[in-house]
Scaffold this motif. Structure first.
Motif, PDB file in Angstrom:
ATOM      1  N   ASP A  24       1.486  22.553  12.375  1.00 20.17           N
ATOM      2  CA  ASP A  24       2.791  22.607  11.725  1.00 20.17           C
ATOM      3  C   ASP A  24       2.703  21.815  10.417  1.00 20.17           C
ATOM      4  O   ASP A  24       2.358  20.644  10.430  1.00 20.17           O
ATOM      5  N   PRO A  25       3.024  22.440   9.276  1.00 19.66           N
ATOM      6  CA  PRO A  25       2.894  21.714   8.007  1.00 19.66           C
ATOM      7  C   PRO A  25       3.834  20.516   7.892  1.00 19.66           C
ATOM      8  O   PRO A  25       3.654  19.672   7.028  1.00 19.66           O
ATOM      9  N   ASP A  26       4.842  20.430   8.770  1.00 20.96           N
ATOM     10  CA  ASP A  26       5.773  19.307   8.739  1.00 20.96           C
ATOM     11  C   ASP A  26       5.426  18.247   9.780  1.00 20.96           C
ATOM     12  O   ASP A  26       6.252  17.422  10.116  1.00 20.96           O
ATOM     13  N   LYS A  27       4.221  18.289  10.309  1.00 21.64           N
ATOM     14  CA  LYS A  27       3.792  17.301  11.296  1.00 21.64           C
ATOM     15  C   LYS A  27       2.479  16.675  10.846  1.00 21.64           C
ATOM     16  O   LYS A  27       1.653  17.326  10.224  1.00 21.64           O
ATOM     17  N   ARG A  28       2.297  15.399  11.217  1.00 24.33           N
ATOM     18  CA  ARG A  28       1.050  14.718  10.868  1.00 24.33           C
ATOM     19  C   ARG A  28      -0.088  15.157  11.782  1.00 24.33           C
ATOM     20  O   ARG A  28       0.107  15.352  12.977  1.00 24.33           O
ATOM     21  N   ALA A  29      -1.261  15.274  11.221  1.00 26.88           N
ATOM     22  CA  ALA A  29      -2.461  15.570  12.004  1.00 26.88           C
ATOM     23  C   ALA A  29      -2.883  14.306  12.756  1.00 26.88           C
ATOM     24  O   ALA A  29      -2.708  13.191  12.254  1.00 26.88           O
ATOM     25  N   PRO A  30      -3.458  14.458  13.940  1.00 23.90           N
ATOM     26  CA  PRO A  30      -3.967  13.288  14.658  1.00 23.90           C
ATOM     27  C   PRO A  30      -5.052  12.598  13.828  1.00 23.90           C
ATOM     28  O   PRO A  30      -5.766  13.243  13.079  1.00 23.90           O
ATOM     29  N   GLY A  31      -5.160  11.293  14.002  1.00 24.05           N
ATOM     30  CA  GLY A  31      -6.196  10.539  13.296  1.00 24.05           C
ATOM     31  C   GLY A  31      -5.713   9.161  12.899  1.00 24.05           C
ATOM     32  O   GLY A  31      -4.638   8.715  13.304  1.00 24.05           O
ATOM     33  N   GLN A  32      -6.513   8.499  12.083  1.00 20.86           N
ATOM     34  CA  GLN A  32      -6.184   7.162  11.570  1.00 20.86           C
ATOM     35  C   GLN A  32      -5.308   7.326  10.340  1.00 20.86           C
ATOM     36  O   GLN A  32      -5.652   8.057   9.419  1.00 20.86           O
ATOM     37  N   TRP A  33      -4.173   6.622  10.325  1.00 14.74           N
ATOM     38  CA  TRP A  33      -3.222   6.701   9.220  1.00 14.74           C
ATOM     39  C   TRP A  33      -3.021   5.317   8.620  1.00 14.74           C
ATOM     40  O   TRP A  33      -2.976   4.317   9.334  1.00 14.74           O
ATOM     41  N   GLU A  34      -2.877   5.288   7.296  1.00 14.95           N
ATOM     42  CA  GLU A  34      -2.648   4.030   6.593  1.00 14.95           C
ATOM     43  C   GLU A  34      -1.328   4.139   5.824  1.00 14.95           C
ATOM     44  O   GLU A  34      -1.102   5.114   5.115  1.00 14.95           O
ATOM     45  N   THR A  35      -0.479   3.141   5.995  1.00 11.93           N
ATOM     46  CA  THR A  35       0.824   3.102   5.327  1.00 11.93           C
ATOM     47  C   THR A  35       0.840   1.958   4.322  1.00 11.93           C
ATOM     48  O   THR A  35       0.435   0.845   4.648  1.00 11.93           O
ATOM     49  N   SER A  36       1.309   2.240   3.116  1.00  4.40           N
ATOM     50  CA  SER A  36       1.498   1.176   2.130  1.00  4.40           C
ATOM     51  C   SER A  36       2.847   1.371   1.446  1.00  4.40           C
ATOM     52  O   SER A  36       3.310   2.494   1.266  1.00  4.40           O
ATOM     53  N   ILE A  37       3.473   0.263   1.118  1.00  7.95           N
ATOM     54  CA  ILE A  37       4.782   0.277   0.463  1.00  7.95           C
ATOM     55  C   ILE A  37       4.643  -0.495  -0.841  1.00  7.95           C
ATOM     56  O   ILE A  37       4.110  -1.609  -0.858  1.00  7.95           O
ATOM     57  N   SER A  38       5.123   0.093  -1.928  1.00 10.78           N
ATOM     58  CA  SER A  38       5.114  -0.631  -3.202  1.00 10.78           C
ATOM     59  C   SER A  38       6.536  -0.692  -3.755  1.00 10.78           C
ATOM     60  O   SER A  38       7.311   0.248  -3.630  1.00 10.78           O
ATOM     61  N   LEU A  39       6.845  -1.821  -4.319  1.00  7.31           N
ATOM     62  CA  LEU A  39       8.167  -2.058  -4.898  1.00  7.31           C
ATOM     63  C   LEU A  39       8.129  -1.634  -6.363  1.00  7.31           C
ATOM     64  O   LEU A  39       7.373  -2.180  -7.162  1.00  7.31           O
ATOM     65  N   ASN A  40       8.935  -0.636  -6.720  1.00 11.67           N
ATOM     66  CA  ASN A  40       8.966  -0.123  -8.087  1.00 11.67           C
ATOM     67  C   ASN A  40      10.029  -0.820  -8.938  1.00 11.67           C
ATOM     68  O   ASN A  40       9.843  -0.989 -10.140  1.00 11.67           O
ATOM     69  N   LYS A  41      11.143  -1.185  -8.299  1.00 12.61           N
ATOM     70  CA  LYS A  41      12.276  -1.734  -9.047  1.00 12.61           C
ATOM     71  C   LYS A  41      13.073  -2.639  -8.125  1.00 12.61           C
ATOM     72  O   LYS A  41      13.282  -2.301  -6.959  1.00 12.61           O
ATOM     73  N   LEU A  42      13.506  -3.769  -8.646  1.00 13.43           N
ATOM     74  CA  LEU A  42      14.367  -4.678  -7.894  1.00 13.43           C
ATOM     75  C   LEU A  42      15.267  -5.411  -8.876  1.00 13.43           C
ATOM     76  O   LEU A  42      14.803  -6.212  -9.676  1.00 13.43           O
ATOM     77  N   GLU A  43      16.552  -5.076  -8.834  1.00 14.49           N
ATOM     78  CA  GLU A  43      17.529  -5.724  -9.706  1.00 14.49           C
ATOM     79  C   GLU A  43      18.715  -6.197  -8.881  1.00 14.49           C
ATOM     80  O   GLU A  43      19.206  -5.465  -8.018  1.00 14.49           O
ATOM     81  N   LEU A  44      19.140  -7.410  -9.128  1.00 17.30           N
ATOM     82  CA  LEU A  44      20.339  -7.971  -8.508  1.00 17.30           C
ATOM     83  C   LEU A  44      21.353  -8.203  -9.617  1.00 17.30           C
ATOM     84  O   LEU A  44      20.994  -8.631 -10.711  1.00 17.30           O
ATOM     85  N   SER A  45      22.624  -7.927  -9.335  1.00 13.90           N
ATOM     86  CA  SER A  45      23.644  -8.039 -10.381  1.00 13.90           C
ATOM     87  C   SER A  45      24.954  -8.564  -9.818  1.00 13.90           C
ATOM     88  O   SER A  45      25.139  -8.636  -8.601  1.00 13.90           O
ATOM     89  N   GLY A  46      25.855  -8.898 -10.743  1.00 15.65           N
ATOM     90  CA  GLY A  46      27.226  -9.206 -10.370  1.00 15.65           C
ATOM     91  C   GLY A  46      27.525 -10.617  -9.938  1.00 15.65           C
ATOM     92  O   GLY A  46      28.618 -10.897  -9.461  1.00 15.65           O
ATOM     93  N   MET A  47      26.596 -11.511 -10.088  1.00 10.19           N
ATOM     94  CA  MET A  47      26.842 -12.889  -9.672  1.00 10.19           C
ATOM     95  C   MET A  47      27.180 -13.738 -10.898  1.00 10.19           C
ATOM     96  O   MET A  47      26.719 -13.464 -12.002  1.00 10.19           O
ATOM     97  N   PRO A  48      27.974 -14.791 -10.706  1.00 13.74           N
ATOM     98  CA  PRO A  48      28.352 -15.660 -11.830  1.00 13.74           C
ATOM     99  C   PRO A  48      27.116 -16.310 -12.450  1.00 13.74           C
ATOM    100  O   PRO A  48      26.128 -16.579 -11.748  1.00 13.74           O
ATOM    101  N   PRO A  49      27.166 -16.587 -13.751  1.00 11.49           N
ATOM    102  CA  PRO A  49      26.015 -17.184 -14.446  1.00 11.49           C
ATOM    103  C   PRO A  49      25.528 -18.484 -13.802  1.00 11.49           C
ATOM    104  O   PRO A  49      24.323 -18.745 -13.764  1.00 11.49           O
ATOM    105  N   GLU A  50      26.447 -19.281 -13.264  1.00  9.56           N
ATOM    106  CA  GLU A  50      26.037 -20.555 -12.660  1.00  9.56           C
ATOM    107  C   GLU A  50      25.202 -20.361 -11.387  1.00  9.56           C
ATOM    108  O   GLU A  50      24.569 -21.292 -10.894  1.00  9.56           O
ATOM    109  N   MET A  51      25.168 -19.130 -10.876  1.00  4.86           N
ATOM    110  CA  MET A  51      24.375 -18.847  -9.679  1.00  4.86           C
ATOM    111  C   MET A  51      23.045 -18.171 -10.014  1.00  4.86           C
ATOM    112  O   MET A  51      22.323 -17.726  -9.116  1.00  4.86           O
ATOM    113  N   GLN A  52      22.689 -18.100 -11.292  1.00  8.76           N
ATOM    114  CA  GLN A  52      21.486 -17.389 -11.710  1.00  8.76           C
ATOM    115  C   GLN A  52      20.228 -17.936 -11.033  1.00  8.76           C
ATOM    116  O   GLN A  52      19.348 -17.177 -10.641  1.00  8.76           O
TER     117      GLN A  52
END
Length: 172
Positions: A24-52
């Motif tokens: 099934d093209p929508d299913k993974r084949a049996p075997g060894q699988w490797e997962t990696s996650i990379s962070l592309n963007k991270l922005e926090l907003s809306g807090m008062p300047p004194e909390m920077q």
């Protein structure tokens, strides 16, 4: 920080259940699988300047947590486990994390999911878009929330994007 780690884990686990066997093209084949996650963007907003200073510290903690989680993780997927993987079950597990999905188009080699997740009392818009084959899954996840600055507990707004890559590396 905890809500970001939870969403990263949700994205990775969805990527793992989004696919299963070589027939099934929508299913993974049996075997060894490797997962990696990379962070592309991270922005926090809306807090008062004194909390920077606190906001910068939160960003660094989030980035560090995701990077620790994003290190390559391996999994041996047996033929039996491959046959049992189920997209619907994956969504059921995600619903238990406080997520409700308005779009769940998964199949034909594509992943296109959208919804809202409640993490730590803050609502986030979540999308997961990608491709899948029996040998590889690649998915970009976005999480966005508005800042909550009223009340005792102030929470910054979030705009984050991560890429999850899941690749079959060979036999177990």
């Amino acid at each position: 920080m905890n809500r970001i780690t939870q969403l990263a884990a949700v994205s990775a686990s969805f990527a793992l259940v989004a696919c299963g066997s070589a027939q099934d093209p929508d299913k993974r084949a049996p075997g060894q699988w490797e997962t990696s996650i990379s962070l592309n963007k991270l922005e926090l907003s809306g807090m008062p300047p004194e909390m920077q200073g606190q906001v910068d510290q939160m960003k660094e903690q989030m980035r560090s947590s995701i990077e620790r989680m994003g290190g390559a993780q391996t999994q041996c997927l047996t033929a039996e486990a491959s046959e049992k993987e189920d997209v619907v079950e994956g969504f059921s597990k995600m619903a238990g994390t406080g997520c409700e999905f308005t779009k769940q188009d998964v199949g034909g080699g594509k992943i296109d999911v959208a919804g809202k997740c409640n993490m730590g009392g803050q609502e986030m818009d979540v999308t997961m878009v990608g491709t899948m084959t029996p040998e590889k899954i690649q998915m970009v996840s976005t999480m966005k929330s508005e800042a909550e600055t009223s009340g005792v507990m102030q929470k910054p707004g979030l705009d984050m994007e991560m890429t999850t890559d899941v690749v079959r590396t060979g036999d177990c």
